[in-house]
Design a protein around this motif. Structure first.
Motif, PDB file in Angstrom:
ATOM      1  N   GLN A  50      53.224  70.687  96.838  1.00  0.00           N
ATOM      2  CA  GLN A  50      54.244  70.421  95.814  1.00  0.00           C
ATOM      3  C   GLN A  50      55.671  70.583  96.359  1.00  0.00           C
ATOM      4  OE1 GLN A  50      55.366  73.336  93.288  1.00  0.00           O
ATOM      5  NE2 GLN A  50      56.396  71.934  91.878  1.00  0.00           N
ATOM      6  N   HIS A  51      55.807  71.206  97.520  1.00  0.00           N
ATOM      7  CA  HIS A  51      57.113  71.290  98.192  1.00  0.00           C
ATOM      8  C   HIS A  51      56.885  70.936  99.666  1.00  0.00           C
ATOM      9  CE1 HIS A  51      58.459  73.839  94.805  1.00  0.00           C
ATOM     10  NE2 HIS A  51      57.339  74.503  94.979  1.00  0.00           N
ATOM     11  N   ASP A  71      59.096  74.932  87.909  1.00  0.00           N
ATOM     12  CA  ASP A  71      59.267  73.751  88.777  1.00  0.00           C
ATOM     13  C   ASP A  71      58.063  72.807  88.664  1.00  0.00           C
ATOM     14  OD1 ASP A  71      57.579  75.581  90.110  1.00  0.00           O
ATOM     15  OD2 ASP A  71      58.033  74.698  92.060  1.00  0.00           O
ATOM     16  N   ILE A  72      56.997  73.302  88.034  1.00  0.00           N
ATOM     17  CA  ILE A  72      55.788  72.504  87.849  1.00  0.00           C
ATOM     18  C   ILE A  72      55.855  71.727  86.538  1.00  0.00           C
ATOM     19  CG2 ILE A  72      53.274  72.664  87.400  1.00  0.00           C
ATOM     20  CD1 ILE A  72      53.834  73.426  90.248  1.00  0.00           C
ATOM     21  N   ASP A  81      51.254  74.737  95.452  1.00  0.00           N
ATOM     22  CA  ASP A  81      52.181  75.492  96.301  1.00  0.00           C
ATOM     23  C   ASP A  81      51.585  75.854  97.666  1.00  0.00           C
ATOM     24  OD1 ASP A  81      54.570  75.620  94.800  1.00  0.00           O
ATOM     25  OD2 ASP A  81      53.692  77.125  93.468  1.00  0.00           O
TER      26      ASP A  81
END
Ligand SMILES: [Fe+2]
Ligand SMILES: [Fe+2]
Lengths: 213, 244
Positions: free
Chosen positions: B216-217, B78-79, B160
């Protein structure tokens, strides 16, 4: 998008299956070669009774060896074809996604700065498509040659059967050789036909993609 | 994809998030970008699936040739699984990423972009006069992991850490911290493996001057919510994947 994905998977599976078919051809040819060697031994034992059978066994062995050698070479090429098709898929996926960028960013101030990337990708895709087609055509030619060789092998099998019928007490064991050769040739022919069908399907798919652009 | 400008004083910070076209089963991610003149850094540019909306959004703000630098905090898909596409788009760019992951990240496809290894102790990138520091955050959650701190804007991109599992319509900033906890708790308990690494990071971050903590989320923490987050994270026991 899902249409593209399905097409991509078919290409991978198609190319991989063709490589597997070639391996199968080689395996069958090996079994013919072994049968031919057995026949040589039997006809040597039969001596005068199988005099005209002896040159046939050498001929069968030659057919088997030629098939193994040429298939080996093409199998090697089909591995490079697999790599080429994987690269082609990557480029094709990139091209699809670059088009999405173009669609999503249609109002973006700097969208035009992306044009070069799309053009380069398209060029690469065209080049890879062409190379993929060329290699598939070559593979198709090889399959056709193999089919011709197997027709010749079938003719030899009929001659073998006639000569076996004249071999007195060795009749049965030499008939088995003729049967083996015929079965192998037909099996290879079937595999070749399947392979050619697969190549044909792949070619059609790529042509569809070309018109899609 | 939503674009949020976080900072605009000499250089700019942007966040890209909440992509409405994202396939349902992939986790929503926040991507960050710093623009300074003709140099652009993309941070955790994301997975293959969001490449198109991401670049489509970026092109509203900068030319493609200005994107000179990429940063991947760690090796997760996802990165950075979009790397193969960036590689064709930005053949001259550099990717700054933990030295630990070079051999792994290259599996995403990297023929053109240059891999610039970040050593374990971290270092910094000079974006035409704007200093961006790569702060070690190993084992949070990845064993080789960095955050990006900008001392001028006082923004910290924290990968994260601080992540929350949110609905696609969620706001970009944490408003009520207590209400936000349930969305973060499991993520940190399970994805973060080491209490020692966590406490070491918190101790270092407490000494830094941070106005925005950008995961990041999920949502961005501002002002007092940063301290609230650090306090909450400090008391949280992590690494709960193994039964006691
Ligand atoms: Fe991660
Ligand atoms: Fe993540």
């Amino acid at each position: 998008m899902s249409q593209t994905t399905r097409g991509q998977n078919n290409t991978v599976i198609g190319v991989a299956t063709i490589a597997a078919d070639l391996h199968k051809v080689m395996y069958i040819a090996w079994s013919v070669s072994i049968a031919a060697k057995n026949a040589m031994i039997i006809s040597a034992q039969a001596g005068e009774q199988a005099r005209s059978f002896q040159p046939l066994t050498r001929f069968i062995d030659e057919i088997a060896h030629t098939t193994i050698k040429s298939t080996e070479k093409v199998e090697h090429e089909s591995i490079s074809l697999t790599r080429l098709s994987a690269n082609y898929l990557r480029t094709r996926d990139a091209y699809t996604r670059f088009h999405q960028v173009d669609r999503i960013g249609k109002d973006a101030r700097y969208r035009h700065t992306f044009d070069q990337t799309i053009d380069k990708c398209l060029l690469q895709l065209q080049e890879q498509t062409q190379r993929l087609h060329q290699q598939l055509f070559r593979l198709n030619d090889f399959m056709q040659d193999l089919d011709m060789d197997m027709r010749a092998a079938l003719a030899v099998a009929s001659v073998c059967r006639i000569e076996a019928s004249r071999a007195g007490e060795y009749r049965n064991s030499l008939s088995v050789v003729a049967d083996d050769l015929e079965r192998a040739a037909r099996e290879i022919q079937n595999t070749v036909k399947e392979g050619m069908d697969r190549i044909h399907q792949l070619t059609i798919q790529d042509t569809e993609f070309e018109t899609e652009r | 994809m939503k674009t949020i400008q976080l900072y605009d004083e000499g250089h700019q910070w942007f966040a890209f998030a909440r992509d409405p076209e994202k396939p349902e089963k992939i986790i929503d991610t926040n991507q960050y970008m710093v623009i300074h003149g003709k140099r652009v850094l993309l941070m955790d540019p994301g997975g293959i699936e969001i490449f198109a909306p991401m670049l489509g959004s970026i092109l509203h703000h900068t030319k493609i040739e200005n994107i000179t630098d990429l940063f991947a905090s760690h090796q997760d898909p996802d990165i950075i699984s979009s790397l193969g596409l960036w590689d064709q788009t930005l053949p001259k760019a550099r990717l700054h990423s933990p030295w630990l992951w070079e051999g792994f990240i290259r599996h995403f496809g990297m023929d053109n972009i240059e891999y610039v290894s970040i050593p374990d102790e971290g270092n910094s990138l000079d974006l035409d006069g704007v200093e961006l520091q790569f702060i070690p955050a190993h084992y949070l959650h990845s064993s080789g992991n960095f955050h990006v701190y900008d001392p001028k804007s006082k923004i910290m991109m924290c990968g994260d850490v601080g992540a929350a599992l949110e609905s696609p319509e969620a706001d970009m900033y944490v408003e009520d911290f207590d209400e936000h906890i349930p969305k973060m708790k499991l993520f940190h308990q399970r994805w973060m493996p080491s209490n020692r690494a966590k406490n070491d990071w918190i101790a270092r971050v407490r000494k830094m001057d941070i106005e925005m903590l950008c995961p990041q989320h999920g949502r961005i923490f501002k002002g007092e919510n940063i301290t609230k987050f650090l306090d909450w994270f400090e008391q949280l026991e992590v690494g709960l994947g193994v039964p006691k």
